[in-house]
Design an enzyme around this catalytic site. Structure first.
Site: not given
Ligand SMILES: *[C@@H]1O[C@H](CO)[C@@H](O)[C@H](O)[C@H]1NC(C)=O
Ligand SMILES: *[C@@H]1O[C@H](CO)[C@@H](O)[C@H](O)[C@H]1NC(C)=O
Ligand SMILES: *[C@@H]1O[C@H](CO)[C@@H](O)[C@H](O)[C@H]1NC(C)=O
Ligand SMILES: *[C@@H]1O[C@H](CO)[C@@H](O)[C@H](O)[C@H]1NC(C)=O
Ligand SMILES: *[C@@H]1O[C@H](CO)[C@@H](O)[C@H](O)[C@H]1NC(C)=O
Ligand SMILES: *[C@@H]1O[C@H](CO)[C@@H](O)[C@H](O)[C@H]1NC(C)=O
Length: 502
Positions: A129, A73
């Protein structure tokens, strides 16, 4: 005298008109990033999961079938926002965990900074993130006019709660502010609605950049029951829920495109759809027939689903498949250039401008792709002297060749759980014992896209050449930042929310 002035005046007006015309013709940009969406999980890849909206868009756009992302991610998101490889941002290893004081370095502008500089109105909805321990790392400090979403990953879809060990808190913000009134609102619906609100309220005098980073279809396995109705035949529970999660995302993208149409701007909007990494087979995702999955340097981890759609694409490209090598780091220069922006002021980019590749089918300017070099991951001993240390986890593509070193992650070929495996065209198998002990592999991805035949013994000079190239890349790397967790991150110290603590 008068005539001269008039000429000058006319010229000035003409220039103004031309400038505003060029500006007006710049497309709106909608970038939709799905989370953990597997290669086998989109309708047009022959999936049992139906994605009618995505299929319709992709089949009249340009499907990117030689498209790469990072295996997890934070790395993909960091490269999308910076146009730079992880070896150049210090984010080589793993993700940014909730308590780690880490982030995409502030020394280079983000994609949003550059599009804003080019005159775009910039908005982000969804999962960030790439750092949040200081306010300077939050989306609205990094080029976005507005932001609504998760700063981390793996939240509960309804409560927006995230636990990291014994530390728990809500992870949802509007710009910088904690949001506590959206409990029970499934994130795919919530994020879609926020994106639609942006489109509905948007002032058409500026082009729009909207980055929608869905939480879908990452675990936890949660979806309103109705989305699973048509998947009752899928016996595997995770796969059935996952199919529902995909259905909700597909519907959300359909709703959003309707909002663009209602606003009258869809004809001048470029849509890029991409996954952030391969599907997680432990949570319903699938990448068949690719090898491996999320988290690995096998194709199942990095060969991503992606396509581009837009009426402004050259007509001859509508409904085509691109086999050109394209990487997630390429969006930065591609989109900034398309926006008429300038690439000044960035640290050296690793991405390349792919607009001509996508819009006219010309050859990709990208000849190499460094998948990653992760100095904190080792396996075995160096297999060669005087070149790159093969105990280090790394992978490099040069043309059709792919070299992998170290421990690439689990390399099994995993078919979708509900499929009758006797009907498959390829053998289902796990990595052999030999695979578990070695640390160098070479594949010709054009001839062997599923990584069945390791050619490292047959082509030692190719291996050496690619190891030397890895050694070169490593010589340009900054040191890897992977700091210990900071107890000050504890949400209990911040009103029950995850957020900046420094
Ligand atoms: C939550 O509060 C915001 C700001 O007041 C408001 O715009 C939004 O509609 C509220 N959401 C719900 C579900 O009430
Ligand atoms: C899409 O719009 C329909 C109709 O308004 C709505 O019922 C549905 O919940 C929306 N889906 C998503 C994912 O937002
Ligand atoms: C978009 O373009 C198509 C084809 O040029 C045209 O048929 C359609 O009416 C346009 N739609 C809008 C909303 O302008
Ligand atoms: C890049 O150039 C533009 C236009 O000349 C200027 O406004 C901007 O400040 C420059 N950006 C950087 C980061 O140097
Ligand atoms: C590398 O060099 C060391 C020390 O000279 C030697 O012991 C080792 O066998 C060499 N390894 C290879 C793979 O050539
Ligand atoms: C790889 O994953 C498969 C499927 O989950 C599992 O059966 C196998 O044991 C794993 N191999 C290793 C080395 O962990």
């Amino acid at each position: 005298m008068q005539a001269v002035s008039l000429t000058i005046l006319v010229t000035v007006i003409a220039q103004n008109v031309q400038t505003s015309d060029t500006r007006a013709s710049r497309p709106h940009i909608l970038f939709v990033l799905a989370d953990d969406f597997g290669y086998h999980d989109i309708g047009y890849h022959g999936s049992e999961i139906k994605t009618p909206v995505l299929d319709r868009l992709a089949l009249s756009g340009v499907r990117l079938e030689n498209y790469y992302v990072q295996p997890i991610c934070t790395p993909t998101r960091s490269q999308l926002m910076s146009g730079r490889y992880q070896i150049h941002t210090g984010l080589q290893h793993s993700i940014i965990w909730p308590t780690q004081p880490n982030g995409l370095p502030l020394d280079s502008p983000t994609l949003a900074d550059k599009l804003r500089e080019a005159g775009y109105s910039t908005h982000m909805v969804g999962k960030w993130h790439i750092g949040m321990y200081k306010k300077d790392y939050l989306p609205t400090s990094r080029g976005f006019d507005t932001y609504f979403g998760y700063l981390l990953g793996s939240e509960d879809y309804y409560t927006h709660f995230r636990c990291d060990g014994h530390l728990c808190g809500t992870d949802l913000r509007n710009n910088m502010d904690p949001v506590n009134n959206e409990t029970g609102h499934y994130s795919t619906h919530l994020f879609t609605q926020k994106a639609i609100d942006i489109v509905n309220n948007y002032d058409v005098s500026k082009p729009l950049f909207l980055y929608l980073a869905y939480q879908a279809v990452h675990e936890p396995m949660q979806v309103p029951d109705s989305y699973m109705d048509k998947y009752q035949h899928i016996k595997d529970r995770d796969r059935r829920i996952y199919a529902g999660m995909v259905a909700a995302m597909d519907e959300g993208i359909g709703n959003l495109t309707e909002a663009f149409k209602a606003k009258g701007i869809w004809n001048n909007t470029l849509l890029v759809f991409s996954t952030d990494n391969g599907g997680q087979i432990l949570c319903g995702g699938n990448n068949w027939p690719l090898r491996g999955w999320k988290g690995s340097l096998w194709e199942g981890g990095v060969h991503g689903v992606g396509f581009v759609y837009g009426r402004m694409l050259d007509e001859k490209m509508h409904g085509t498949v691109s086999q050109s090598l394209i990487h997630v780091s390429d969006w930065f220069p591609t989109l900034v250039s398309l926006a008429g922006g300038s690439l000044n002021g960035t640290q050296p980019l690793d991405g390349v401008n792919q607009w001509e590749t996508i819009n006219s089918g010309s050859a990709s300017p990208r000849k190499e792709l460094l998948h990653n070099i992760d100095p904190l991951f080792h396996k075995g001993k160096p297999a060669y002297n005087g070149t790159f240390d093969t105990s280090v986890r790394a992978a490099l593509r040069i043309g059709d060749w792919k070299l992998i070193t170290g421990n690439p992650g689990n390399g099994s070929w995993i078919p979708p759980p509900n499929i009758d495996t006797t009907l498959l065209h390829y053998e289902v198998k796990c990595s052999s014992h030999e695979e578990m002990t070695k640390n160098v592999w070479l594949f010709n991805i054009a001839k062997d896209p599923y990584e069945h035949v390791d050619l490292s013994d047959a082509y030692p000079s190719k291996v050496k050449e690619m190891l030397d190239r890895l050694a070169y890349y490593q010589s340009t790397a900054v040191s890897c930042r992977y700091p210990p967790g900071d107890p000050r991150a504890n949400p209990a110290l911040h009103g029950g929310f995850w957020g900046p603590w420094e």
